[in-house]
Write an enzyme that holds these catalytic residues in place. Structure first.
Site, PDB file in Angstrom:
ATOM      1  CE  LYS A  63     -58.759   6.597  27.620  1.00 25.31           C
ATOM      2  NZ  LYS A  63     -57.586   6.907  26.803  1.00 25.31           N
TER       3      LYS A  63
ATOM      4  CD  GLN B 262     -56.013   5.615  23.681  1.00 28.35           C
ATOM      5  OE1 GLN B 262     -56.992   6.087  24.255  1.00 28.35           O
ATOM      6  NE2 GLN B 262     -54.973   5.131  24.339  1.00 28.35           N
TER       7      GLN B 262
ATOM      8  CG  ASP C 152     -55.027  12.495  27.506  1.00 25.29           C
ATOM      9  OD1 ASP C 152     -55.448  11.821  28.472  1.00 25.29           O
ATOM     10  OD2 ASP C 152     -54.899  12.041  26.352  1.00 25.29           O
TER      11      ASP C 152
END
Ligand code: NDP
Length: 283
Positions: free
Chosen positions: A54, A98, A121
């Site tokens: 990422k 995460q 997200d």
């Protein structure tokens, strides 16, 4: 017949270039680059790989990434305090924690603490709810990435029968909402589905997100269908495979995504797209 491969890597590269152009347009207008805070807790090797990936892609897109690498002993309160700090920081557009988290941290509490405006997200109930009422704002990355893949191959779900295998909060459910938004007729399958083979056999578009190697059999696929394989499974020999029995499905489908190189790269590219969107909405 052998299906056309859907090249997620190539589509993701194009999307990252588009994000880069969007970032450059912001800079040209005197605005700052978008910034994404990535929080990693503990030393799970797979999560470490995802996070590094990422960060590398952020650089490619001109997005500033802020790394928060925290020890596995970090408490939930400490994590929530960091999220509060990032929520209040006007120089941060996106916050990503995460998953999976260490067992002593409740993921839903963390997801719900992130300011929905910075929820790149798209997992916050606010953003999931917006998607459910046809007013999407920040959309979960993997399902949005799947829709971008379909669009880039000229596949319009409108009027088609879409069958989603898997009903998780991060993939299956939002994928069903995306398909509904695109005017498909949607069936969502899960572990209590009575006759999965029959459901899949009726699908014009199948999205598999189960997490079991080669679970969806090639013989179930309707000839000419589009097969999107979200699954990422590591086999004992170290290689990766999807949730769909690839070789036999490819013989029947019109389009199919490979694993790796299909949906995976789209998830990261879409995260960058969401970060740019978030910056453009608010800063
Ligand atoms: P989850 O384990 O959270 O969900 C799996 C879903 O599959 C559940 O809804 C479950 O049903 C359903 N399922 C399990 N067994 C069956 C069965 N026998 N028949 C029908 N449905 C079944 O997984 P995720 O959604 O998080 O991930 C799915 C896969 O996608 C994994 O391989 C993961 O690694 C991959 N993934 C890939 C991403 C990418 O970027 N390409 C991003 C995210 C995930 P029930 O609801 O009844 O339990």
């Amino acid at each position: 017949m052998s299906a056309q491969l859907i090249d997620g890597k190539a589509v993701a590269e194009t999307l990252i270039t588009q994000v880069r152009e969007g970032v450059d347009a912001r800079l040209a207008a005197g605005k700052r680059a978008p910034a994404l805070a990535v929080i990693l807790i503990g030393d799970d090797p797979a999560s470490g790989v995802y996070v590094r990936n990422k960060k590398r892609n952020c650089e490619k897109a001109g997005i500033r990434s802020l790394a928060w690498d925290l020890p596995a002993s970090t408490t939930q309160d400490e994590l929530l305090a960091i999220i509060d700090q990032l929520n209040a920081d006007d120089s941060v557009d996106g916050i990503l924690v995460q998953l999976p988290l260490p067992k002593h941290i409740e993921p839903q509490a963390v997801i719900e603490r992130i300011d929905p405006k910075k929820d790149v997200d798209g997992f916050h109930p606010y953003n999931m709810g917006r998607l459910a009422i046809k007013m999407p704002l920040l959309r979960p990355c993997t399902p949005r990435g799947v829709m971008t893949l379909l669009e880039s191959y000229g596949i319009d779900p409108k009027g088609k029968k879409a069958v989603i295998v898997g009903a998780s909060n991060i993939v299956g459910r939002p994928q069903a909402l995306e398909m509904l938004l695109a005017r498909a007729t949607v069936t969502v399958c899960h572990s209590a589905t009575a006759d999965l083979a029959a459901e899949v056999a009726a699908a014009d578009i199948v999205v598999a997100a189960v997490g079991k190697p080669n679970f969806v059999k090639g013989e179930w696929i309707k000839p000419g269908a589009v097969v999107i394989d979200v699954g990422i499974n590591r086999l004992e020999n170290g290689s990766l495979c999807g949730d769909v029995e690839f070789d036999s499905a490819r013989e029947r489908a019109a389009f199919i995504t490979p694993v790796p190189g299909g949906v995976g790269p789209m998830t990261i590219a879409t995260l960058l797209q969401n970060t740019l969107d978030s910056a453009n909405l608010h800063a």
